[in-house]
Scaffold this motif. Structure first.
Motif, PDB file in Angstrom:
ATOM      1  N   LEU A  38      -4.761  30.211   1.533  1.00 17.55           N
ATOM      2  CA  LEU A  38      -3.610  29.334   1.817  1.00 17.55           C
ATOM      3  C   LEU A  38      -4.151  27.867   2.002  1.00 17.55           C
ATOM      4  O   LEU A  38      -3.699  27.217   1.463  1.00 17.55           O
ATOM      5  N   SER A  39      -5.336  27.798   2.535  1.00 16.93           N
ATOM      6  CA  SER A  39      -5.713  26.405   2.582  1.00 16.93           C
ATOM      7  C   SER A  39      -6.245  25.656   1.407  1.00 16.93           C
ATOM      8  O   SER A  39      -6.053  24.491   1.171  1.00 16.93           O
ATOM      9  N   LEU A  40      -6.961  26.717   0.507  1.00 17.50           N
ATOM     10  CA  LEU A  40      -7.280  25.981  -0.704  1.00 17.50           C
ATOM     11  C   LEU A  40      -5.994  25.553  -1.742  1.00 17.50           C
ATOM     12  O   LEU A  40      -6.017  24.526  -2.129  1.00 17.50           O
ATOM     13  N   PHE A  41      -4.916  26.318  -1.452  1.00  9.76           N
ATOM     14  CA  PHE A  41      -3.897  25.859  -2.227  1.00  9.76           C
ATOM     15  C   PHE A  41      -2.984  24.468  -1.418  1.00  9.76           C
ATOM     16  O   PHE A  41      -2.684  23.671  -2.398  1.00  9.76           O
ATOM     17  N   GLY A  42      -3.181  24.759  -0.064  1.00  5.17           N
ATOM     18  CA  GLY A  42      -2.491  23.518   0.523  1.00  5.17           C
ATOM     19  C   GLY A  42      -3.204  22.384   0.283  1.00  5.17           C
ATOM     20  O   GLY A  42      -2.480  21.262  -0.128  1.00  5.17           O
ATOM     21  N   ILE A  43      -4.432  22.261   0.401  1.00  8.76           N
ATOM     22  CA  ILE A  43      -5.440  21.225   0.369  1.00  8.76           C
ATOM     23  C   ILE A  43      -5.003  20.459  -1.093  1.00  8.76           C
ATOM     24  O   ILE A  43      -5.024  19.280  -1.518  1.00  8.76           O
ATOM     25  N   THR A  44      -5.246  21.657  -2.303  1.00  7.40           N
ATOM     26  CA  THR A  44      -5.115  21.252  -3.455  1.00  7.40           C
ATOM     27  C   THR A  44      -3.909  20.412  -3.835  1.00  7.40           C
ATOM     28  O   THR A  44      -3.758  19.515  -4.602  1.00  7.40           O
ATOM     29  N   LEU A  45      -2.853  20.934  -3.415  1.00  9.43           N
ATOM     30  CA  LEU A  45      -1.511  20.363  -3.384  1.00  9.43           C
ATOM     31  C   LEU A  45      -1.268  19.111  -3.052  1.00  9.43           C
ATOM     32  O   LEU A  45      -0.928  18.175  -3.604  1.00  9.43           O
ATOM     33  N   LEU A  46      -1.870  18.998  -1.733  1.00  4.79           N
ATOM     34  CA  LEU A  46      -1.717  17.784  -1.035  1.00  4.79           C
ATOM     35  C   LEU A  46      -2.686  16.780  -1.797  1.00  4.79           C
ATOM     36  O   LEU A  46      -1.986  15.296  -1.638  1.00  4.79           O
ATOM     37  N   LEU A  47      -3.718  16.946  -2.364  1.00  2.00           N
ATOM     38  CA  LEU A  47      -4.407  15.835  -3.004  1.00  2.00           C
ATOM     39  C   LEU A  47      -3.827  15.856  -4.572  1.00  2.00           C
ATOM     40  O   LEU A  47      -3.858  14.666  -4.926  1.00  2.00           O
ATOM     41  N   SER A  48      -3.650  16.932  -5.135  1.00  2.00           N
ATOM     42  CA  SER A  48      -3.304  16.792  -6.601  1.00  2.00           C
ATOM     43  C   SER A  48      -1.889  16.297  -6.926  1.00  2.00           C
ATOM     44  O   SER A  48      -1.692  15.268  -7.863  1.00  2.00           O
ATOM     45  N   PRO A  54     -16.676  25.699  -0.912  1.00  5.98           N
ATOM     46  CA  PRO A  54     -15.212  25.417  -0.592  1.00  5.98           C
ATOM     47  C   PRO A  54     -14.906  23.974  -1.433  1.00  5.98           C
ATOM     48  O   PRO A  54     -14.015  23.828  -1.731  1.00  5.98           O
ATOM     49  N   VAL A  55     -15.866  22.994  -1.045  1.00  2.29           N
ATOM     50  CA  VAL A  55     -15.641  21.642  -1.532  1.00  2.29           C
ATOM     51  C   VAL A  55     -15.394  21.569  -3.074  1.00  2.29           C
ATOM     52  O   VAL A  55     -14.732  20.781  -3.505  1.00  2.29           O
ATOM     53  N   ALA A  56     -16.471  22.222  -3.583  1.00  6.75           N
ATOM     54  CA  ALA A  56     -16.509  22.347  -4.994  1.00  6.75           C
ATOM     55  C   ALA A  56     -15.152  22.980  -5.317  1.00  6.75           C
ATOM     56  O   ALA A  56     -14.622  22.625  -6.566  1.00  6.75           O
ATOM     57  N   ALA A  57     -14.746  24.281  -4.923  1.00  5.98           N
ATOM     58  CA  ALA A  57     -13.625  24.870  -5.431  1.00  5.98           C
ATOM     59  C   ALA A  57     -12.369  23.773  -5.013  1.00  5.98           C
ATOM     60  O   ALA A  57     -11.606  23.752  -6.423  1.00  5.98           O
ATOM     61  N   ILE A  58     -12.439  23.055  -4.190  1.00  5.28           N
ATOM     62  CA  ILE A  58     -11.143  22.057  -3.947  1.00  5.28           C
ATOM     63  C   ILE A  58     -11.352  21.097  -4.844  1.00  5.28           C
ATOM     64  O   ILE A  58     -10.316  20.798  -5.557  1.00  5.28           O
ATOM     65  N   ALA A  59     -12.452  20.354  -5.197  1.00  3.58           N
ATOM     66  CA  ALA A  59     -12.564  19.650  -6.386  1.00  3.58           C
ATOM     67  C   ALA A  59     -12.153  19.959  -7.778  1.00  3.58           C
ATOM     68  O   ALA A  59     -11.415  19.191  -8.263  1.00  3.58           O
ATOM     69  N   ALA A  60     -12.615  21.017  -7.942  1.00  8.10           N
ATOM     70  CA  ALA A  60     -12.172  21.571  -9.372  1.00  8.10           C
ATOM     71  C   ALA A  60     -10.800  21.922  -9.529  1.00  8.10           C
ATOM     72  O   ALA A  60     -10.256  21.393 -10.326  1.00  8.10           O
ATOM     73  N   PHE A  61     -10.161  22.538  -8.316  1.00  6.93           N
ATOM     74  CA  PHE A  61      -8.943  22.857  -8.520  1.00  6.93           C
ATOM     75  C   PHE A  61      -7.555  21.247  -8.490  1.00  6.93           C
ATOM     76  O   PHE A  61      -6.884  21.393  -9.207  1.00  6.93           O
ATOM     77  N   VAL A  62      -8.287  20.450  -7.509  1.00  6.74           N
ATOM     78  CA  VAL A  62      -7.623  19.299  -7.699  1.00  6.74           C
ATOM     79  C   VAL A  62      -7.877  18.552  -9.014  1.00  6.74           C
ATOM     80  O   VAL A  62      -6.583  18.044  -9.637  1.00  6.74           O
ATOM     81  N   ILE A  63      -8.955  18.402  -9.702  1.00  9.87           N
ATOM     82  CA  ILE A  63      -8.882  17.702 -10.927  1.00  9.87           C
ATOM     83  C   ILE A  63      -8.096  18.463 -11.796  1.00  9.87           C
ATOM     84  O   ILE A  63      -7.292  17.966 -12.680  1.00  9.87           O
ATOM     85  N   ASN A  64      -8.117  19.928 -11.859  1.00 11.96           N
ATOM     86  CA  ASN A  64      -7.605  20.643 -12.986  1.00 11.96           C
ATOM     87  C   ASN A  64      -5.797  20.489 -12.706  1.00 11.96           C
ATOM     88  O   ASN A  64      -5.078  19.932 -13.737  1.00 11.96           O
ATOM     89  N   TYR A  65      -5.474  20.776 -11.396  1.00 14.39           N
ATOM     90  CA  TYR A  65      -4.138  20.557 -11.280  1.00 14.39           C
ATOM     91  C   TYR A  65      -3.454  18.904 -11.524  1.00 14.39           C
ATOM     92  O   TYR A  65      -2.102  19.056 -11.905  1.00 14.39           O
ATOM     93  N   SER A  66      -4.071  17.947 -10.955  1.00 12.66           N
ATOM     94  CA  SER A  66      -3.608  16.777 -11.196  1.00 12.66           C
ATOM     95  C   SER A  66      -3.439  16.554 -12.742  1.00 12.66           C
ATOM     96  O   SER A  66      -2.341  15.711 -12.709  1.00 12.66           O
ATOM     97  N   CYS A  67      -4.270  16.789 -13.523  1.00 13.52           N
ATOM     98  CA  CYS A  67      -3.939  16.855 -15.124  1.00 13.52           C
ATOM     99  C   CYS A  67      -2.690  17.297 -15.381  1.00 13.52           C
ATOM    100  O   CYS A  67      -1.836  16.725 -16.055  1.00 13.52           O
ATOM    101  N   TYR A  68      -2.294  18.623 -14.943  1.00 15.76           N
ATOM    102  CA  TYR A  68      -1.105  19.392 -15.534  1.00 15.76           C
ATOM    103  C   TYR A  68       0.092  18.428 -14.793  1.00 15.76           C
ATOM    104  O   TYR A  68       1.061  18.431 -15.345  1.00 15.76           O
ATOM    105  N   PHE A  69      -0.005  18.171 -13.349  1.00 17.48           N
ATOM    106  CA  PHE A  69       0.991  17.414 -12.937  1.00 17.48           C
ATOM    107  C   PHE A  69       1.293  16.034 -13.598  1.00 17.48           C
ATOM    108  O   PHE A  69       2.600  15.828 -13.926  1.00 17.48           O
ATOM    109  N   ALA A  70       0.319  15.533 -13.873  1.00 18.06           N
ATOM    110  CA  ALA A  70       0.320  13.977 -14.500  1.00 18.06           C
ATOM    111  C   ALA A  70       1.173  14.430 -15.825  1.00 18.06           C
ATOM    112  O   ALA A  70       2.194  13.524 -15.994  1.00 18.06           O
TER     113      ALA A  70
END
Lengths: 218, 252
Positions: free
Chosen positions: A21-31, A88-104
């Protein structure tokens, strides 16, 4: 320790679902905001920037998230040496980069679907570019992108399970341990319930948002 | 001093020249109708006045102040551009109301963002404008709940709320069902009675004839004929004007 439905539920929830859940939440918040910046790059009139951002989006959308997780975790250490990122930081970074691109790409579609007349109406009324974007265009864009965004966000819920490839604890991994430690497979099946409940709640939330914006047509 | 002077305005898109040197003046309180064939440059002229397009050559002078002079003015800073735009109001063919705001909010949005008047002043002004367009009862309706004619009336009030020197209309009734054009034209007529300076691009010949002080007939990027409604409609000199009017009357 005795394995009961209750003990498994607690274990899965605390040690598996909460990290998920925290991975999910932080990814959304940033991406979500980062995606907006990337979408501005995609729509930039400055050709080199547009090409650069488009290339990044192509690479990110064109390679598996699984691979990106591995590259973000091991890559910096292999290239520059030194310490690895925290997992966990690496995981968040990868998710944020990936999802930001789809959101963009979704944002871009939404923004470009707003008629030129809306911008021009704002212009002739003396509004600034920022005012036109935030006061006129944004809510209309949000209304139009709720459905595609809900798709991506629900996919993200399930994609979090990929974080295990760099040994980030998440719910499926916790459940799988029961196979080794207790010879039980049902906890693994049981994880589906967590995903279903959570994506069900999200679906309700998106429906609510859609209803909230139902008062106008655009 | 004329409220508006347009001198030798030239504009082209790629290789096609849309405005080939437009000259006219407008006095305060006058209503100018621009009629003409489609593709004749009428809409482009309005868009140049409102700085939505930029001419390559020519001058636009409002109250003696040069607000546009040649292409260099298209590179002005956003702030100056906005100030220039405020001399003009524009009512679009497709209304372009902001769908997420009620009629009243549509009228109040730009004055609020401008921040020059108090909230009470802006609200009072909006209510006056709503009364003027006869939509007091629909103040809290969203555009999707209003008919096309009602939406266009709100769009007129929204433009008036910024108190432009000159209010422009780009075929304000062309997107409306025939039975709805009357209510919009009535509002425009009402504005004439209160001395609003207006430029109306229109295909409503009867309206142009009865409301205008001046009529311009445009064809192929040029002013083919200019004069009082009587001169243009009753005694046109140019063959093109005659042909156009004959064609329009034929359809009626």
């Amino acid at each position: 320790m005795e394995v009961t439905l209750r003990s498994v539920t607690e274990d899965l929830f605390l040690n598996g679902f909460l990290p998920t859940l925290s991975l999910f939440g932080i990814t959304l918040l940033l991406s979500i905001p980062l995606g907006l910046i990337i979408s501005l790059g995609l729509m930039s009139k400055f050709k080199p920037l547009k090409m650069l951002v488009s290339a990044v989006v192509w690479v990110i959308r064109g390679t598996p998230l699984l691979l990106q997780l591995i590259v973000v975790y091991y890559g910096p250490g292999l290239i520059w040496g030194g310490k690895l990122l925290e997992r966990p930081v690496a995981a968040i970074a990868a998710f944020v980069i990936n999802y930001s691109c789809y959101f963009a790409v979704i944002y871009k579609g939404g923004i470009e679907s707003i008629s030129r007349g809306q911008y021009e109406a704002g212009q002739v009324l003396g509004m600034t570019k920022a005012q036109i974007f935030f006061k006129v265009v944004l809510l209309q864009v949000i209304k139009r992108i709720i459905a595609p965004m809900s798709n991506e966000i629900i996919t993200l819920v399930k994609d979090t399970s990929l974080a295990r490839v760099i040994s980030v604890y998440e719910i499926i991994w916790v459940a799988q341990d029961y196979i080794k430690t207790a010879g039980l497979i049902w906890p693994l099946f049981y994880t589906a319930a967590f995903y279903l409940v959570f994506s069900g709640l999200l679906t309700l939330l998106f429906n609510f948002c859609e209803k909230k914006l139902d008062y106008f047509k655009s | 001093m004329s409220i508006l002077e347009v001198k030798n305005l030239k504009k082209s898109f790629g290789s096609s020249t849309v405005l080939k040197g437009i000259n006219f003046t407008l006095e305060k309180g006058e209503v100018l109708s621009i009629i003409g064939t489609s593709g004749g440059g009428k809409t482009t002229l309005l868009r140049c006045l409102n700085s939505l397009e930029f001419a390559e050559e020519g001058q636009i002078i409002v109250n003696g102040e040069v607000i546009f002079e040649g292409e260099s003015f298209s590179k002005q800073k956003e702030k100056e551009l906005r100030l220039r735009r405020l001399h003009f109001g524009l009512v679009f063919q497709q209304f372009n109301l902001f769908p997420q705001y009620t009629a009243r909010e549509n009228i109040m949005l730009a004055p609020k963002l401008m921040g020059k008047e108090s909230k009470e002043q802006i609200e009072q002004e909006a209510d006056k404008l709503l009364a003027r367009i006869g939509l007091t009862e629909k103040a809290d309706y969203y555009p999707c709940m209003l008919s096309g004619g009602q939406q266009q009336r709100v769009a007129i009030a929204r433009a008036l709320a910024m108190k432009p020197d000159i209010l422009c209309f780009d075929e304000p009734t062309s997107a409306l069902d025939p039975e709805l054009t009357g209510e919009v034209l009535k509002v425009i007529k009402g504005l004439k009675d209160s001395d609003t300076t207006m430029i109306v691009v229109t295909h409503e010949m009867g309206f142009a004839q009865s409301v205008s002080d001046k009529v311009i007939f445009m064809a192929q990027g040029q002013i083919e004929e200019m004069g009082t409604p009587e001169e243009v409609f009753e005694h046109p000199k140019s063959e093109k004007t005659k042909a156009f009017l004959a064609h329009v009357n034929d359809k009626d």
